[in-house]
Motif scaffolding. Structure first.
Motif, mmCIF file in Angstrom:
data_model
loop_
_atom_site.group_PDB
_atom_site.id
_atom_site.type_symbol
_atom_site.label_atom_id
_atom_site.label_comp_id
_atom_site.label_asym_id
_atom_site.label_seq_id
_atom_site.Cartn_x
_atom_site.Cartn_y
_atom_site.Cartn_z
ATOM 1 N N SER A 64 -40.364 69.867 94.980
ATOM 2 C CA SER A 64 -39.460 69.069 94.165
ATOM 3 C C SER A 64 -40.002 67.655 93.999
ATOM 4 C CB SER A 64 -38.064 69.021 94.789
ATOM 5 O OG SER A 64 -38.093 68.358 96.043
ATOM 6 N N TYR A 65 -39.567 67.028 92.924
ATOM 7 C CA TYR A 65 -39.920 65.637 92.632
ATOM 8 C C TYR A 65 -38.629 64.881 92.366
ATOM 9 C CZ TYR A 65 -41.230 61.557 89.862
ATOM 10 O OH TYR A 65 -41.340 60.279 89.359
ATOM 11 N N GLU A 66 -38.456 63.761 93.055
ATOM 12 C CA GLU A 66 -37.256 62.945 92.886
ATOM 13 C C GLU A 66 -37.622 61.566 92.340
ATOM 14 O OE1 GLU A 66 -33.172 61.660 95.237
ATOM 15 O OE2 GLU A 66 -34.787 62.669 96.330
ATOM 16 N N ARG A 67 -36.857 61.136 91.364
ATOM 17 C CA ARG A 67 -37.079 59.833 90.715
ATOM 18 C C ARG A 67 -35.781 59.040 90.722
ATOM 19 N NH1 ARG A 67 -40.864 56.051 88.657
ATOM 20 N NH2 ARG A 67 -39.791 54.825 87.054
ATOM 21 N N SER A 68 -35.824 57.831 91.267
ATOM 22 C CA SER A 68 -34.649 56.966 91.266
ATOM 23 C C SER A 68 -34.391 56.444 89.859
ATOM 24 C CB SER A 68 -34.848 55.797 92.240
ATOM 25 O OG SER A 68 -34.884 56.255 93.570
ATOM 26 N N LEU A 69 -33.135 56.584 89.423
ATOM 27 C CA LEU A 69 -32.741 56.104 88.102
ATOM 28 C C LEU A 69 -32.081 54.735 88.183
ATOM 29 C CD1 LEU A 69 -31.217 59.425 86.692
ATOM 30 C CD2 LEU A 69 -33.557 58.561 86.433
ATOM 31 N N THR A 70 -31.277 54.545 89.205
ATOM 32 C CA THR A 70 -30.625 53.256 89.472
ATOM 33 C C THR A 70 -30.693 53.023 90.979
ATOM 34 O OG1 THR A 70 -28.394 54.144 89.834
ATOM 35 C CG2 THR A 70 -29.038 53.683 87.538
ATOM 36 N N ARG A 71 -29.975 52.030 91.439
ATOM 37 C CA ARG A 71 -30.022 51.664 92.854
ATOM 38 C C ARG A 71 -29.647 52.834 93.771
ATOM 39 N NH1 ARG A 71 -26.567 49.799 96.741
ATOM 40 N NH2 ARG A 71 -27.372 48.188 98.159
ATOM 41 N N LYS A 72 -28.646 53.665 93.402
ATOM 42 C CA LYS A 72 -28.198 54.749 94.270
ATOM 43 C C LYS A 72 -28.008 56.067 93.511
ATOM 44 C CE LYS A 72 -27.401 54.278 98.078
ATOM 45 N NZ LYS A 72 -28.325 54.380 99.256
ATOM 46 N N ILE A 73 -28.651 56.222 92.378
ATOM 47 C CA ILE A 73 -28.598 57.471 91.616
ATOM 48 C C ILE A 73 -30.020 57.932 91.337
ATOM 49 C CG2 ILE A 73 -27.840 58.614 89.487
ATOM 50 C CD1 ILE A 73 -25.583 56.602 89.292
ATOM 51 N N SER A 74 -30.267 59.216 91.506
ATOM 52 C CA SER A 74 -31.610 59.751 91.266
ATOM 53 C C SER A 74 -31.531 61.091 90.545
ATOM 54 C CB SER A 74 -32.371 59.920 92.585
ATOM 55 O OG SER A 74 -31.811 60.978 93.346
ATOM 56 N N PHE A 75 -32.680 61.491 90.002
ATOM 57 C CA PHE A 75 -32.813 62.795 89.368
ATOM 58 C C PHE A 75 -33.868 63.596 90.125
ATOM 59 C CE2 PHE A 75 -35.171 65.605 86.469
ATOM 60 C CZ PHE A 75 -34.127 66.457 86.080
ATOM 61 N N VAL A 76 -33.591 64.861 90.364
ATOM 62 C CA VAL A 76 -34.511 65.736 91.093
ATOM 63 C C VAL A 76 -34.861 66.945 90.236
ATOM 64 C CG1 VAL A 76 -34.887 67.089 93.188
ATOM 65 C CG2 VAL A 76 -33.450 65.043 93.276
ATOM 66 N N ALA A 77 -36.140 67.225 90.113
ATOM 67 C CA ALA A 77 -36.622 68.428 89.443
ATOM 68 C C ALA A 77 -37.267 69.324 90.487
ATOM 69 C CB ALA A 77 -37.626 68.077 88.348
ATOM 70 N N GLY A 78 -36.819 70.564 90.573
ATOM 71 C CA GLY A 78 -37.331 71.475 91.589
ATOM 72 C C GLY A 78 -37.876 72.759 91.002
ATOM 73 N N TYR A 79 -38.873 73.312 91.680
ATOM 74 C CA TYR A 79 -39.468 74.590 91.279
ATOM 75 C C TYR A 79 -39.684 75.447 92.520
ATOM 76 C CZ TYR A 79 -42.953 78.032 89.825
ATOM 77 O OH TYR A 79 -43.635 79.195 89.603
#
Length: 274
Positions: A64-79
């Motif tokens: 998985s790859y996680e990217r922070s979008l804001t201070r306490k929100i992130s998006f995760v893409a998993g395979y």
């Protein structure tokens, strides 16, 4: 055809995954973002790449790859990828056989003959708690999941006068969504530990299975009997499965839809933050 659709139900019970992290850092660098906090200026690393360690026990390889979008929100893409594996070798299947199915020879035979491979894609939005900035602390996630499974099973159909071997294979595709809770933290400046505690998802599954075989010696009555055996699996499963079967001289084609549910929990991932 109770055996075939027992296999379909068994394939829909597997799922595991991985995800994210946050930390304090020094002065802002190329891969860091500085945001104000109550304690002053703190920086956190925006990206985390992780591997799910617990899924390895299930012959799954999950990244998985996680990217922070804001201070306490992130998006995760998993395979997640699972190579072709015997269904009876899954830990869950083994324990189920030992505890509940020792006297169900037909079901055990299905599991012994069946194999399954799959690819799973997950998109996830996480909402973190805590005062420290970044993907760190307790979190709640909302996620969607797409599954592409490839089951295979060889079924022997006995008409009374002859036994026909039907090598079924095909695809099962599922799309659903769910929620999960977990916790993530840094155990070193760049080492992330992600623990997803418990989650679940629900969705719809569509399947196409076929078996190529010479059925030209089968009478029309026997063909209708085979078709009815497959489609009557719907009634045996309380109407939750919608099945349509076609039997010809060249073999059998089966199409169907069904609900599916899965659980995510007790997963542990290790990653690198940058």
């Amino acid at each position: 055809m109770k055996a075939l659709f027992t296999l379909v139900l068994l394939t829909v019970t597997l799922n595991l995954f991985a995800q994210t992290v946050g930390t304090k850092a020094g002065p802002p660098q190329a891969a860091a973002v500085a945001l104000p906090d109550t304690a002053g200026q703190e920086a956190f690393r925006e990206n985390i790449v992780k591997m799910n360690l617990s899924s390895l026990a299930f012959n799954n390889y999950s990244l998985s790859y996680e990217r922070s979008l804001t201070r306490k929100i992130s998006f995760v893409a998993g395979y997640r990828f699972m190579p072709e594996t015997s269904v009876s070798s899954f830990p869950l299947a083994e324990s189920t056989i030992d505890r509940f199915l020792t006297d169900e020879e037909d079901v055990v035979d299905v599991m012994d003959r069946a194999t399954l491979a799959n690819n799973t894609y997950t998109g996830e939005i996480r909402f973190y708690t805590g005062r420290k900035p970044g993907a760190s602390g307790f979190y709640l996630s909302l996620y969607g999941r797409y599954m592409n499974m490839r089951p295979a099973y060889t079924h022997d159909y006995d008409t009374g006068s002859r036994t026909y071997t039907l090598p079924f294979d095909g695809t099962l595709r599922g799309l659903g969504g769910g929620v999960m809770i977990g916790s993530q933290w840094l155990i070193a400046k760049r080492v992330a530990l992600d623990w997803y505690i418990l989650g679940g998802h629900y969705g719809k599954l569509k399947g196409n299975l076929s078996a190529t075989a010479d059925l030209s010696t089968m009478t029309e009555t026997e063909k209708r009997g085979l078709q009815e055996d497959i489609e009557l699996a719907n009634n045996k499963l309380n109407g939750n499965v919608d099945v349509e079967a076609t039997v010809t001289d060249r073999g059998v084609d089966v199409k169907g839809t069904a609900p599916f549910a899965g659980i995510r929990g007790l997963g542990l991932s290790l990653g690198i933050a940058f």
